[in-house]
Design an enzyme around this catalytic site. Sequence first.
Site, PDB file in Angstrom:
ATOM      1  CE  LYS A  22      33.121 -13.304 -11.608  1.00 43.53           C
ATOM      2  NZ  LYS A  22      32.677 -14.487 -12.343  1.00 43.53           N
ATOM      3  CD  GLN A  32      34.243 -16.600 -14.954  1.00 44.96           C
ATOM      4  OE1 GLN A  32      34.318 -16.128 -13.829  1.00 44.96           O
ATOM      5  NE2 GLN A  32      33.350 -16.185 -15.835  1.00 44.96           N
ATOM      6  CG  ASP A  58      28.405 -17.659 -10.013  1.00 44.15           C
ATOM      7  OD1 ASP A  58      28.362 -16.418  -9.892  1.00 44.15           O
ATOM      8  OD2 ASP A  58      29.278 -18.248 -10.667  1.00 44.15           O
TER       9      ASP A  58
END
Length: 277
Positions: A51, A95, A118
């Site tokens: 990322k 994460q 997300d």
Amino acid sequence: MKLIDGKMISGMIKDEVKEQVEKLKQQGKEVTLAVILVGNDPASSVYVGNKKKACEYTGIRSESYELPEDTTQEKLLALVEELNGRDDVNGILVQLPLPAHIDEKTVIDTISPDKDVDCFHPQSVGRMCIGEKGFLPCTPAGIIELLKRSDVEITGKHCVIIGRSNIVGKPMAMLMLRENATVTICHSKTKDLKEVCKSADILIVAIGKPKMIDSSYVKEGAVVIDVGIHRLEGKKLCGDVDFEDVKEVAGAITPVPGGVGPMTIAMLMKNCVSGVR
Ligand code: NDP
């Protein structure tokens, strides 16, 4: 058989994002993604590294918070709140998975829906379901881009999705419905899975079982999208679909690696830019 090239298409999307980031910079706006990693799970470290690389490529500033395994939930929530309040942060990504002593749901619910790149917050999911403007979930939205940019007609087609997870299967179904497909969702309790799959014009596979879907599940000419990622012995990657077998009957198919995988990060970058006001 047409190979749906996720590597190429994700590259196009990242280039488009790069252009948008440059334009925003000319207007004096910088795009910033805050990435939080708790603990040292090797797979998570690889994902976070990828990322960061995508951020570097597109010109998005990434702010990285690598916290020790024993970080308390309170401390993590305090960091999320701080980032929520910062005008210069456009996206916040925590994460997953988090260490067992931290409640993932509480953490996700604390991220501001305006920075939820997300698209895991219940408010983001709700907006997507009722078709309101907002972030789209990265993997399913990436699959829509793959189909559209490969000239696959979705309207009126029967799309069968195997898997009903909150990250892939369920949001995938909502997005295919938005694109006017007729959608069937299958799971571990589905009866006659093979027969249902054989009726699909577009078959999207997100089961988490290496090479489970062979050509006996696929109608001649169907489009097959493989979401699965598994590392075999010898480090080779494979999906939930037996690619070598299915490519003989499919009209179009995504490979693993180089199919859905690279799209997820590209769409994350796209979400970061769309979060800039
Ligand atoms: P989950 O394990 O959360 O969900 C799997 C789903 O498959 C469940 O709904 C389950 O049914 C269903 N299932 C399991 N076995 C069967 C079976 N024998 N027959 C029918 N249905 C079955 O997985 P995810 O959705 O998170 O991920 C799926 C795959 O995609 C994984 O390989 C994962 O690594 C990969 N992935 C890839 C991403 C990418 O960027 N390319 C992103 C996210 C995931 P039930 O609900 O009844 O248990």
